[in-house]
Motif scaffolding. Structure first.
Motif, short mmCIF file in Angstrom:
data_model
loop_
_atom_site.label_atom_id
_atom_site.label_comp_id
_atom_site.label_asym_id
_atom_site.label_seq_id
_atom_site.Cartn_x
_atom_site.Cartn_y
_atom_site.Cartn_z
N CYS A 59 0.85 -1.19 0.00
CA CYS A 59 0.00 0.00 0.00
C CYS A 59 0.88 1.24 0.00
O CYS A 59 1.91 1.29 0.70
N VAL A 60 0.49 2.23 -0.79
CA VAL A 60 1.16 3.53 -0.81
C VAL A 60 0.12 4.57 -0.42
O VAL A 60 -0.90 4.72 -1.09
N HIS A 61 0.39 5.28 0.67
CA HIS A 61 -0.57 6.28 1.17
C HIS A 61 0.21 7.53 1.55
O HIS A 61 0.79 7.60 2.64
N GLY A 62 0.24 8.50 0.66
CA GLY A 62 1.03 9.70 0.90
C GLY A 62 2.50 9.35 1.01
O GLY A 62 3.08 8.73 0.12
N GLU A 63 3.13 9.72 2.13
CA GLU A 63 4.53 9.40 2.36
C GLU A 63 4.71 8.04 3.05
O GLU A 63 5.83 7.60 3.25
N THR A 64 3.61 7.42 3.38
CA THR A 64 3.66 6.15 4.10
C THR A 64 3.67 4.98 3.11
O THR A 64 2.93 4.97 2.14
N ARG A 65 4.52 4.00 3.39
CA ARG A 65 4.60 2.79 2.58
C ARG A 65 4.32 1.60 3.50
O ARG A 65 4.83 1.54 4.61
N MET A 66 3.52 0.66 3.01
CA MET A 66 3.18 -0.51 3.81
C MET A 66 3.33 -1.78 3.00
O MET A 66 2.99 -1.82 1.81
N LEU A 67 3.85 -2.82 3.66
CA LEU A 67 4.02 -4.14 3.05
C LEU A 67 3.23 -5.14 3.90
O LEU A 67 3.31 -5.13 5.13
N VAL A 68 2.47 -6.01 3.23
CA VAL A 68 1.62 -6.97 3.92
C VAL A 68 2.18 -8.37 3.70
O VAL A 68 2.30 -8.83 2.56
N TYR A 69 2.52 -9.06 4.81
CA TYR A 69 3.12 -10.39 4.75
C TYR A 69 2.20 -11.42 5.40
O TYR A 69 1.26 -11.07 6.13
N GLU A 70 2.53 -12.68 5.15
CA GLU A 70 1.89 -13.74 5.92
C GLU A 70 2.31 -13.58 7.38
O GLU A 70 3.42 -13.15 7.69
N LEU A 71 1.40 -13.91 8.29
CA LEU A 71 1.69 -13.79 9.71
C LEU A 71 2.45 -15.02 10.21
O LEU A 71 2.05 -16.15 9.96
N MET A 72 3.56 -14.76 10.88
CA MET A 72 4.37 -15.84 11.46
C MET A 72 4.12 -15.84 12.97
O MET A 72 4.60 -14.95 13.70
N GLN A 73 3.39 -16.84 13.43
CA GLN A 73 2.83 -16.81 14.79
C GLN A 73 3.86 -16.81 15.90
O GLN A 73 3.62 -16.26 16.98
N ASN A 74 5.02 -17.41 15.67
CA ASN A 74 6.03 -17.48 16.74
C ASN A 74 7.10 -16.40 16.64
O ASN A 74 8.16 -16.50 17.28
N GLY A 75 6.83 -15.38 15.85
CA GLY A 75 7.72 -14.23 15.81
C GLY A 75 9.09 -14.54 15.22
O GLY A 75 9.25 -15.43 14.39
N SER A 76 10.07 -13.80 15.66
CA SER A 76 11.43 -13.94 15.10
C SER A 76 12.27 -14.90 15.95
O SER A 76 12.00 -15.14 17.13
N LEU A 77 13.31 -15.41 15.32
CA LEU A 77 14.25 -16.27 16.03
C LEU A 77 14.95 -15.49 17.13
O LEU A 77 15.24 -16.03 18.21
N GLU A 78 15.22 -14.22 16.88
CA GLU A 78 15.87 -13.39 17.89
C GLU A 78 15.03 -13.32 19.16
O GLU A 78 15.54 -13.46 20.29
N THR A 79 13.72 -13.10 19.00
CA THR A 79 12.83 -13.02 20.16
C THR A 79 12.78 -14.34 20.92
O THR A 79 12.79 -14.37 22.16
N GLN A 80 12.75 -15.45 20.17
CA GLN A 80 12.70 -16.76 20.81
C GLN A 80 13.98 -17.07 21.59
O GLN A 80 13.92 -17.64 22.69
N LEU A 81 15.14 -16.68 21.04
CA LEU A 81 16.41 -17.00 21.68
C LEU A 81 16.79 -16.02 22.78
O LEU A 81 17.30 -16.42 23.84
N HIS A 82 16.56 -14.74 22.52
CA HIS A 82 17.06 -13.71 23.44
C HIS A 82 15.97 -12.94 24.15
O HIS A 82 16.25 -11.99 24.88
N GLY A 83 14.70 -13.33 23.93
CA GLY A 83 13.58 -12.69 24.60
C GLY A 83 13.31 -13.31 25.96
O GLY A 83 14.17 -13.99 26.54
N PRO A 84 12.10 -13.09 26.48
CA PRO A 84 11.76 -13.56 27.84
C PRO A 84 11.90 -15.07 28.02
O PRO A 84 12.25 -15.53 29.11
N SER A 85 11.64 -15.86 26.95
CA SER A 85 11.69 -17.32 27.09
C SER A 85 13.10 -17.87 27.04
O SER A 85 13.34 -19.02 27.44
N HIS A 86 14.05 -17.09 26.53
CA HIS A 86 15.48 -17.48 26.46
C HIS A 86 15.67 -18.85 25.80
O HIS A 86 16.48 -19.66 26.26
N GLY A 87 14.90 -19.11 24.75
CA GLY A 87 15.10 -20.34 23.98
C GLY A 87 14.46 -21.58 24.54
O GLY A 87 14.70 -22.68 24.04
N SER A 88 13.64 -21.44 25.59
CA SER A 88 13.06 -22.63 26.23
C SER A 88 12.09 -23.38 25.31
O SER A 88 11.83 -24.56 25.52
#
Length: 460
Positions: free
Chosen positions: A225-254
């Motif tokens: 989507c292009v709306h004025g100066e704003t640009r948006m990209l729509v992706y498939e939703l990845m339910q478990n987020g990023s690998l960084e969050t899983q490894l270094h977030g609150p769960s610490h890779g558990s």
């Protein structure tokens, strides 16, 4: 659509033409028409009634020359007609074959377009049917190809006016929001605010590449989507987020046991191999890192964020601005501006160390002092007596030690300072496949579950 008719081979056409010409030649080998060897009754009867001497039958030399010239002209005329007809036939066959090929190509393009629009997902992801059916109804003519242009009002409503409660993550000049379409399907919307020319360039780059790439281990771009100066990209939703969050977030890779981590590494290698070996020309991601590795509900990994990706095998300093993330950038690219597929292999090696050790690529030791995972781990990765003790505590003592040594060896090769010493991603892929259970996409057959503290081999 059925297969187009197979055109007659040109060799057959020339064979038919040759036979035709040979028949004409046989008809007048000596410059005279071929006569039946059986005399007609009338000619025999005529010879009996009016016997003539051979001398009276012999034509004069002038007559013979005239007859030969006439026969020769007749022969040339028939030969010319035969050649013309054969040439016309060949041109007609070539034209029909060309038309059939054009029709086939168009039919294949239509089928490919339909395949791209299908809502099937690989590796157990959620179906995109509800999302794509909604977005396809908004498709408009676009220079971006098959990607739908999505109305801003729809995205605003789907994200509850881009509320903070729907934020999934954020980057330098972007935020990623969870979007709900009619409460039936979900997507991830990356909203790019400002950023100037760099932001616009990455936006265009992402659309250009992900608009034509389809692979189970590369995130799917559903529209933009292009709306004025704003640009948006729509992706498939990845339910478990990023690998960084899983490894270094609150769960610490558990949530990531040993085999799941190996499966994630294998998925990343497969995605990179597709970019390096199966895209023409090859694609270098240039910003591979754990935050750009997304995980679906079954922890299938997909590479995302192609804003910095480049096309082509070799790029030298001066022609390309050095970009990337500290800790993942290959030394030859950082110092000399030399970018190749081996730069992605280096970044993959860093991600593999994160999976293995549970540490960040760069960690602060003091307010003004940082330590890289390479400098800290390299002396211990090659020491079998020390390696088990530096493994992430979450997975320590849960794997076959032989497999641990193999993974460490792969990581060491990937992070070599000299690019030529690093393996191709294809070699890395084949090294990891035997370490991943069959049910997770590898070739390892697990005999029995691994007990938490048992280091004995339980797989073969």
């Amino acid at each position: 659509m059925g297969r187009p008719p197979t055109p007659l081979p040109l060799s057959s056409v020339w064979a038919l033409t040759f036979c035709l010409l040979m028949s004409l030649a046989d008809a007048d080998v000596d410059g005279s028409p071929a006569l039946s060897p059986v005399p007609s009754p009338f000619s025999s009867f005529q010879n009996q009634l009016f016997p003539l001497s051979p001398l009276s039958l012999a034509p004069s030399p002038a007559e013979m020359q005239t007859m030969e010239e006439a026969h020769h002209r007749h022969y040339l005329k028939e030969l010319t007609v035969a050649v013309v007809l054969a040439s016309v036939a060949v041109l007609a066959l070539i034209s029909s074959a060309l038309c059939a090929w054009i029709v086939w190509r168009r039919s294949r393009q239509m089928l490919d377009s339909k395949d791209i629009e299908r809502s099937d997902t690989a590796a157990g992801g959620l179906p995109f049917g509800p999302i794509l059916s909604k977005l396809n109804s908004l498709r408009t003519t676009s220079k971006k190809g098959l990607l739908p242009i999505i109305d801003y009002a729809l995205l605003e409503s789907a994200t509850n006016k881009f509320s903070e409660g729907n934020i999934l993550g954020e980057g330098g000049f972007s935020h990623v929001y969870k979007a709900s379409l009619n409460g039936e399907a979900f997507a991830a919307v990356k909203k790019l605010d400002g950023g100037g020319q760099d932001c616009e360039r990455e936006f265009e780059n992402e659309i250009e590449l992900l608009g034509r790439i389809r692979h189970p281990n590369i995130v799917s771009l559903l529209g933009y989507c292009v709306h004025g100066e704003t640009r948006m990209l729509v992706y498939e939703l990845m339910q478990n987020g990023s690998l960084e969050t899983q490894l270094h977030g609150p769960s610490h890779g558990s949530a990531l046991p040993w085999h799941t981590r190996m499966k994630i590494a294998l998925d990343i290698a497969r995605g990179l191999e597709y970019l390096h070996e199966h895209c023409n020309p090859p694609v270098i991601h240039r910003d591979l890192k754990s935050s750009n590795i997304l995980l679906d509900s079954d922890f299938n990994a997909k590479i995302s964020d192609f804003g910095l990706a480049v096309i082509g095998r070799n790029h030298s300093k001066g022609g390309l601005k050095v970009s990337g993330t500290l800790g993942y950038v290959a030394p030859e690219y950082l110092l000399d501006g030399k970018l190749t597929e081996k730069s992605d292999v280096y970044a993959f090696g860093i991600v593999l160390l994160e999976l293995l050790l549970g540490r960040k690529p760069v960690e602060k030791m003091a307010p003004s002092q940082c330590q890289s995972i390479v400098a800290w781990a390299m002396p211990q990765l090659t020491d079998r007596s020390k390696l088990p003790s530096i493994v992430d505590p979450v997975i320590r003592n849960t794997m076959n030690l032989k497999h641990l040594y193999q993974v460490a060896a792969v990581a060491v090769l990937c992070i070599q300072q000299e690019p030529s010493y690093r393996p191709l991603i294809t070699d890395v892929l084949h090294s990891l496949i035997p370490l991943v259970p069959v049910e997770l996409g590898g070739m390892l057959r697990v005999v029995e579950p691994l007990p938490g503290a048992n280091q004995k081999s339980s797989a073969h």
